[in-house]
Design an enzyme around this catalytic site. Structure first.
Site, PDB file in Angstrom:
ATOM      1  N   ASP A  11      15.927  24.480   8.056  1.00 10.42           N
ATOM      2  CA  ASP A  11      15.086  25.695   7.329  1.00 10.42           C
ATOM      3  C   ASP A  11      15.696  26.790   7.109  1.00 10.42           C
ATOM      4  O   ASP A  11      14.798  27.687   7.142  1.00 10.42           O
ATOM      5  CB  ASP A  11      13.729  25.324   7.833  1.00 10.42           C
ATOM      6  CG  ASP A  11      13.653  26.652   9.052  1.00 10.42           C
ATOM      7  OD1 ASP A  11      13.384  25.988  10.075  1.00 10.42           O
ATOM      8  OD2 ASP A  11      11.885  26.959   9.244  1.00 10.42           O
ATOM      9  N   ASP A  16      18.646  29.782  12.096  1.00 10.78           N
ATOM     10  CA  ASP A  16      19.120  28.572  11.354  1.00 10.78           C
ATOM     11  C   ASP A  16      20.366  29.221  11.305  1.00 10.78           C
ATOM     12  O   ASP A  16      21.487  27.888  11.532  1.00 10.78           O
ATOM     13  CB  ASP A  16      18.303  27.937  10.104  1.00 10.78           C
ATOM     14  CG  ASP A  16      16.774  27.698  10.590  1.00 10.78           C
ATOM     15  OD1 ASP A  16      16.905  26.394  11.069  1.00 10.78           O
ATOM     16  OD2 ASP A  16      16.640  28.480  10.799  1.00 10.78           O
ATOM     17  N   ASP A 237      18.472  28.390  17.097  1.00 11.81           N
ATOM     18  CA  ASP A 237      18.590  27.341  17.239  1.00 11.81           C
ATOM     19  C   ASP A 237      19.779  26.800  17.254  1.00 11.81           C
ATOM     20  O   ASP A 237      20.077  26.181  17.842  1.00 11.81           O
ATOM     21  CB  ASP A 237      17.869  27.156  15.600  1.00 11.81           C
ATOM     22  CG  ASP A 237      17.199  26.822  15.005  1.00 11.81           C
ATOM     23  OD1 ASP A 237      16.365  27.085  16.269  1.00 11.81           O
ATOM     24  OD2 ASP A 237      16.993  28.112  13.908  1.00 11.81           O
TER      25      ASP A 237
END
Length: 317
Positions: A11, A16, A237
């Site tokens: 996302d 990310d 992440d």
């Protein structure tokens, strides 16, 4: 070098982006594809951000597919207060010319797993809506997965709420389906998520490179620091991807885990049964609908940070 085949589910906000850069650039990773889901921002913005990151990484023709536009139940709750209205710090990054794959996210997952000659590790670093839909739509293909290594959950406190981590809290029903799927799961959660980080000094060093990836990374790092007024900022992440290829840098323990899907204050919590065996023997009340999950509890912070910097900037010393 022997490569590990992975598929990312994202996302794409700033954290990310750090993971996508690493996965696309590390020589030991074969990034088969990327699926996008509603989470930090809306799914179409997620796609646009993901394509931009792949451009910065100098990635080849990696398929990127559009996934779920909302959680299985309820409405979307975005994290624009962290990542900006565009999910990427509102930096006004030039749009990519890459094309989105014509298949849906779950169709791309099915095809990539079925076509792969090597075991595939699925790495979701986003709300688990796409993954739950894939598991329900193509259960026979799901059995072919090597494992799922996800960023989500916590064996301690939350961030979206006092109890729940954002990715799981965004779609607890999807997370419950994934955790109960029977696919081997490793959980990289909030217990370690914040620890590997980057500073303004790191960003300045990256900016000295003439390559697009370190310059792009430096811009994101500095924007994130200025937006959140904190340094270092987390590489977030990325750690979930790192533990796929360098498990020796991480300390794990297996717990019975269940996702709270109630409407109460613990909604979205990943409840980990961390009782000592002695206590479990005298108080043998097990968690209902739990699954055995390998939970990451500690890591070699410096080694994990250096792994990222050396992958993004080939001249890093």
């Amino acid at each position: 070098m022997e490569k590990t085949s992975i598929i990312l589910d994202v996302d794409t906000g700033v954290d990310d982006a750090f993971a996508v850069l690493f996965a696309a650039m590390h020589p030991a990773i074969n990034l088969l594809g990327v699926t996008c889901v509603d989470g930090n921002t809306n799914v179409d913005q997620v796609i646009a951000n993901t394509l931009k990151v792949l451009d910065a990484a100098g990635a080849g023709d990696i398929p990127v597919a559009r996934g779920a536009v909302r959680p299985l139940l309820g409405k979307s709750e975005y994290a624009e207060y962290v990542h900006g209205a565009d999910g990427m710090g509102d930096l006004g990054i030039t749009p990519s010319h890459r094309k989105v794959d014509s298949r849906s996210a779950i169709e791309l997952l099915r095809d990539l797993i079925e076509e792969s000659k090597e075991p595939v590790t699925l790495v979701p670093i986003a709300p688990l809506t796409n993954i739950a839909l894939f598991l329900r739509a193509f259960p026979e293909t799901a059995k072919k997965l090597h494992r799922i290594v996800l960023m989500g959950g916590s064996a301690s406190a939350g961030n979206a709420t006092a109890a729940a981590e954002f990715n799981v809290w965004h779609d607890p029903e999807a997370a419950a389906i994934v955790f109960q799927s029977g696919v081997p799961i490793t959980m990289y959660g909030l217990d370690v998520f914040m620890r590997p980080g980057a500073t303004s000094e790191n960003a300045a060093k990256l900016l000295k490179s003439s390559e697009s990836a370190p310059q792009f990374a430096a811009t994101l790092i500095q924007a994130f620091i200025e937006r959140l007024h904190v340094s270092p900022i987390t590489l977030g992440d990325y750690g979930a991807v790192a533990c796929v290829i360098h498990p020796e840098l991480f300390t794990t323990e297996v717990f019975d885990v269940v996702v709270d899907t109630s409407q109460g204050p613990a909604r979205g919590q990943t409840i980990c049964d961390r009782r000592a065996p002695f206590l479990k023997s005298i108080e043998p009340n097990d968690l209902t609908d739990s699954a055995a999950v390998r939970v990451i509890l500690d890591l070699d912070v410096e080694a994990v940070e250096q792994l990222w910097f050396k992958t993004i900037d080939k001249g890093w010393l």
